[in-house]
Scaffold this active site. Sequence first.
Site, short mmCIF file in Angstrom:
data_model
loop_
_atom_site.label_atom_id
_atom_site.label_comp_id
_atom_site.label_asym_id
_atom_site.label_seq_id
_atom_site.Cartn_x
_atom_site.Cartn_y
_atom_site.Cartn_z
CB ILE A 12 -0.99 -0.02 1.19
CG1 ILE A 12 -2.18 0.91 0.95
CG2 ILE A 12 -0.30 0.31 2.51
CD1 ILE A 12 -3.35 0.69 1.92
CB VAL A 34 -0.26 -2.35 6.81
CG1 VAL A 34 -1.36 -2.02 7.77
CG2 VAL A 34 -0.29 -1.44 5.60
CG ASP A 35 1.02 1.28 12.50
OD1 ASP A 35 1.28 2.38 11.97
OD2 ASP A 35 0.73 1.15 13.70
N1 AR6 Z 1 0.64 -3.11 2.29
C1 AR6 Z 1 -0.62 -3.60 2.32
N2 AR6 Z 1 -1.07 -4.48 3.23
C2 AR6 Z 1 -0.17 -4.90 4.16
C3 AR6 Z 1 1.16 -4.44 4.21
C4 AR6 Z 1 1.56 -3.50 3.21
N3 AR6 Z 1 2.80 -3.00 3.17
N4 AR6 Z 1 1.79 -5.05 5.25
C5 AR6 Z 1 0.88 -5.88 5.82
N5 AR6 Z 1 -0.29 -5.78 5.16
P1 AR6 Z 1 -1.81 -5.84 10.14
P2 AR6 Z 1 -4.06 -5.38 12.00
C6 AR6 Z 1 -1.57 -6.50 5.41
O1 AR6 Z 1 -1.24 -6.89 11.02
O2 AR6 Z 1 -4.46 -6.80 11.93
C7 AR6 Z 1 0.29 -3.26 14.01
O3 AR6 Z 1 1.30 -3.59 14.93
C8 AR6 Z 1 -1.53 -7.76 6.22
O4 AR6 Z 1 -1.06 -8.86 5.42
O5 AR6 Z 1 -0.88 -4.85 9.54
O6 AR6 Z 1 -5.12 -4.33 11.87
C9 AR6 Z 1 -0.50 -2.04 14.45
O7 AR6 Z 1 0.32 -1.08 15.10
C10 AR6 Z 1 -3.01 -7.89 6.56
O8 AR6 Z 1 -3.71 -8.42 5.44
O9 AR6 Z 1 -2.94 -4.96 10.91
C11 AR6 Z 1 -1.50 -2.63 15.39
O10 AR6 Z 1 -0.93 -2.84 16.68
C12 AR6 Z 1 -3.46 -6.44 6.75
O11 AR6 Z 1 -2.42 -5.65 6.15
C13 AR6 Z 1 -1.81 -3.97 14.76
O12 AR6 Z 1 -0.66 -4.30 13.99
C14 AR6 Z 1 -3.61 -6.00 8.20
O13 AR6 Z 1 -2.61 -6.61 9.00
C15 AR6 Z 1 -3.00 -3.89 13.84
O14 AR6 Z 1 -3.31 -5.18 13.37
#
Ligand code: AR6
Length: 167
Positions: A12, A34-35
């Site tokens: 993203i 993603v954060d």
């Molecule tokens: N681009 C797009 N999607 C992504 C990327 C990227 N670069 N990286 C990961 N994803 P998650 P949550 C996807 O874990 O479940 C953090 O520590 C990933 O594969 O990022 O809402 C925050 O600070 C998945 O499909 O977010 C919070 O503490 C989706 O993004 C916690 O994680 C969401 O996965 C939030 O957890």
Amino acid sequence: MPEQIKIVEGDITELEVDAIVNAANSSLLGGGGVDGAIHRAAGPKLLDECRKLGGCPTGEVRLTKGYDLPAKYVIHAVGPVWDGGGHGEDESLANCYRNALQTAIDHKIHSIAFPAISTGIYGFPLKRATEIAVREVREFLDKHPQIDEVLFCCFDDRTARVYEETL
Ligand code: AR6
């Protein structure tokens, strides 16, 4: 499906849209997934701005600039941590999508990309989360034709397949 909605596979942080949505936590001070990717790509000024916001409750969103990202803005959405489904998780997740889209309207953002909020570290079941995401975006677009493009950015094949099936 409404022609404004598209599925894209990839990172993203590389998308050239007006705003990308972050799957943040309530501190807004960064994390993994993603954060972490968004903070790395945007650079340290993003964290400086986030520090001034004083956090964000679950289901709500906060807007910042995008700094070194191609996107002009980041809309930080705090999704629910999955806890079995009986603790308001569905409604909190729906609120993330609605509030992000309303923030887009308020700031004249015409193109926006969402990750699959809560479906990674937060453990929300993917199919159930996708149904909520698709339903909320469709309902919003029916009422707000000002938004030209909503991208669902899927980081892996499995997520992309579930979005395709659901749409
Ligand atoms: N681009 C797009 N999607 C992504 C990327 C990227 N670069 N990286 C990961 N994803 P998650 P949550 C996807 O874990 O479940 C953090 O520590 C990933 O594969 O990022 O809402 C925050 O600070 C998945 O499909 O977010 C919070 O503490 C989706 O993004 C916690 O994680 C969401 O996965 C939030 O957890």
